[in-house]
Design a protein around this motif. Structure first.
Motif, PDB file in Angstrom:
ATOM      1  N   LEU A 120      -2.055  -1.467  -8.136  1.00  0.00           N
ATOM      2  CA  LEU A 120      -2.370  -2.117  -6.858  1.00  0.00           C
ATOM      3  C   LEU A 120      -2.364  -3.642  -7.026  1.00  0.00           C
ATOM      4  CD1 LEU A 120      -3.168  -1.926  -3.900  1.00  0.00           C
ATOM      5  CD2 LEU A 120      -5.555  -1.680  -4.598  1.00  0.00           C
ATOM      6  N   ALA A 121      -2.927  -4.127  -8.115  1.00  0.00           N
ATOM      7  CA  ALA A 121      -2.961  -5.575  -8.359  1.00  0.00           C
ATOM      8  C   ALA A 121      -1.538  -6.109  -8.506  1.00  0.00           C
ATOM      9  CB  ALA A 121      -3.775  -5.873  -9.611  1.00  0.00           C
ATOM     10  N   GLU A 122      -0.673  -5.332  -9.178  1.00  0.00           N
ATOM     11  CA  GLU A 122       0.711  -5.765  -9.390  1.00  0.00           C
ATOM     12  C   GLU A 122       1.476  -5.773  -8.064  1.00  0.00           C
ATOM     13  OE1 GLU A 122       4.793  -5.941 -10.013  1.00  0.00           O
ATOM     14  OE2 GLU A 122       3.817  -4.133  -9.269  1.00  0.00           O
ATOM     15  N   VAL A 123       1.251  -4.751  -7.232  1.00  0.00           N
ATOM     16  CA  VAL A 123       1.915  -4.685  -5.913  1.00  0.00           C
ATOM     17  C   VAL A 123       1.518  -5.919  -5.093  1.00  0.00           C
ATOM     18  CG1 VAL A 123       1.781  -3.476  -3.683  1.00  0.00           C
ATOM     19  CG2 VAL A 123       2.288  -2.188  -5.751  1.00  0.00           C
ATOM     20  N   ARG A 124       0.221  -6.239  -5.103  1.00  0.00           N
ATOM     21  CA  ARG A 124      -0.262  -7.391  -4.320  1.00  0.00           C
ATOM     22  C   ARG A 124       0.290  -8.706  -4.863  1.00  0.00           C
ATOM     23  NH1 ARG A 124      -5.890  -4.783  -3.138  1.00  0.00           N
ATOM     24  NH2 ARG A 124      -5.444  -4.061  -1.026  1.00  0.00           N
ATOM     25  N   THR A 156      -1.232   2.376  -0.036  1.00  0.00           N
ATOM     26  CA  THR A 156      -0.294   3.512   0.007  1.00  0.00           C
ATOM     27  C   THR A 156       0.858   3.297  -0.962  1.00  0.00           C
ATOM     28  OG1 THR A 156      -0.829   3.948   2.299  1.00  0.00           O
ATOM     29  CG2 THR A 156       1.289   4.778   1.549  1.00  0.00           C
ATOM     30  N   ARG A 157       1.382   2.092  -1.013  1.00  0.00           N
ATOM     31  CA  ARG A 157       2.503   1.815  -1.921  1.00  0.00           C
ATOM     32  C   ARG A 157       2.079   1.979  -3.375  1.00  0.00           C
ATOM     33  NH1 ARG A 157       4.183  -3.511  -1.142  1.00  0.00           N
ATOM     34  NH2 ARG A 157       2.520  -4.026   0.297  1.00  0.00           N
ATOM     35  N   ASP A 193      -2.576   3.053 -14.628  1.00  0.00           N
ATOM     36  CA  ASP A 193      -3.867   2.802 -14.027  1.00  0.00           C
ATOM     37  C   ASP A 193      -3.656   2.337 -12.582  1.00  0.00           C
ATOM     38  OD1 ASP A 193      -6.699   2.094 -14.065  1.00  0.00           O
ATOM     39  OD2 ASP A 193      -5.967   0.033 -13.993  1.00  0.00           O
ATOM     40  N   LEU A 194      -4.280   3.050 -11.645  1.00  0.00           N
ATOM     41  CA  LEU A 194      -4.053   2.772 -10.224  1.00  0.00           C
ATOM     42  C   LEU A 194      -4.457   1.347  -9.839  1.00  0.00           C
ATOM     43  CD1 LEU A 194      -3.145   3.743  -7.441  1.00  0.00           C
ATOM     44  CD2 LEU A 194      -5.403   4.750  -7.113  1.00  0.00           C
TER      45      LEU A 194
END
Ligand code: DC
Length: 202
Positions: free
Chosen positions: A152-156, A130-131, A147-148
């Motif tokens: 997502l990889a950066e958020v994680r 979601t973030r 790029d989604l």
């Protein structure tokens, strides 16, 4: 009279939006403490030494417009793991919190380290997917091509670094109230937070 609202949580969970809206609702001052780490991160990207940069930080360095890039966020998360950098930033945050009239501070360690006696502590979170979706929508709306999967990889990666560092890791204070915004609108999160703060002030 001072009244302190501490808001912690991972990147892109909606802390900033909530903190800003809460501070306007109650007429409190607002400090986005991530900007302090971002300013140090930006100085390091420009060639400065992190601890010296943190010690010589000036409030005029806290310009959200130039500090909101992915590269600066990544550098911020790295310098934030350095104990002496964190120590250099404590005093500024505590004196901001102590001002008359009330203050809202958001970050990663406000309820645990900076303001352990805050009147209200909120831990605002949402699923990583979601973030990442929200950040993607935000950037796309600004016309930034992105790029989604990369977001997502950066958020994680940032969650992992912020949660697993030795110094002041991202963790909910034992007395923090959890607001999970995964299935909430910003307005719903704000309404819930206002109810919590109003009850505490009564
Ligand atoms: O909230 P933000 O994305 O602007 O924060 C950038 C980085 O700064 C984040 O990855 C971790 C660090 N940070 C911190 O360690 N402690 C805080 N109180 C605020 C931010």
């Amino acid at each position: 009279m001072s009244f302190v609202i501490a808001i912690d949580g991972p990147a892109a969970a909606g802390k900033g939006t909530l903190a800003q809206a809460l501070s306007s609702h109650f007429g409190f001052a607002y400090l986005d403490t991530g900007l302090l780490y971002r300013a140090v991160g930006a100085a390091v990207l420009a060639g400065a030494e992190p601890i010296a940069a943190a010690r010589s930080l000036d409030p005029s360095d806290l310009n959200p417009n130039t500090l909101r890039t992915q590269a600066v966020a990544d550098a911020a998360s790295r310098v934030a793991a350095i104990a002496d950098v964190r120590t250099a930033l404590v005093e500024f945050q505590r004196s901001f919190a102590g001002r008359d009239g009330g203050a809202v501070l958001d970050g990663r360690d406000i309820g645990t380290v900076i303001c352990p006696d805050a009147d209200v502590k909120l831990f605002v979170t949402a699923s990583a997917q979601t973030r990442a979706d929200r950040r993607f929508a935000e950037l796309t709306a600004k016309g930034v091509k992105t790029d989604l999967a990369a977001i997502l990889a950066e958020v994680r990666a940032r969650d992992d670094r912020d949660q697993n560092r030795a110094e002041a890791p991202l963790i909910a204070a034992a007395d923090a109230i959890l607001i999970d915004t995964t299935d909430m609108t910003a307005a719903q999160a704000l309404a819930e937070a206002i109810t919590i703060v109003t009850a505490k002030r009564a």
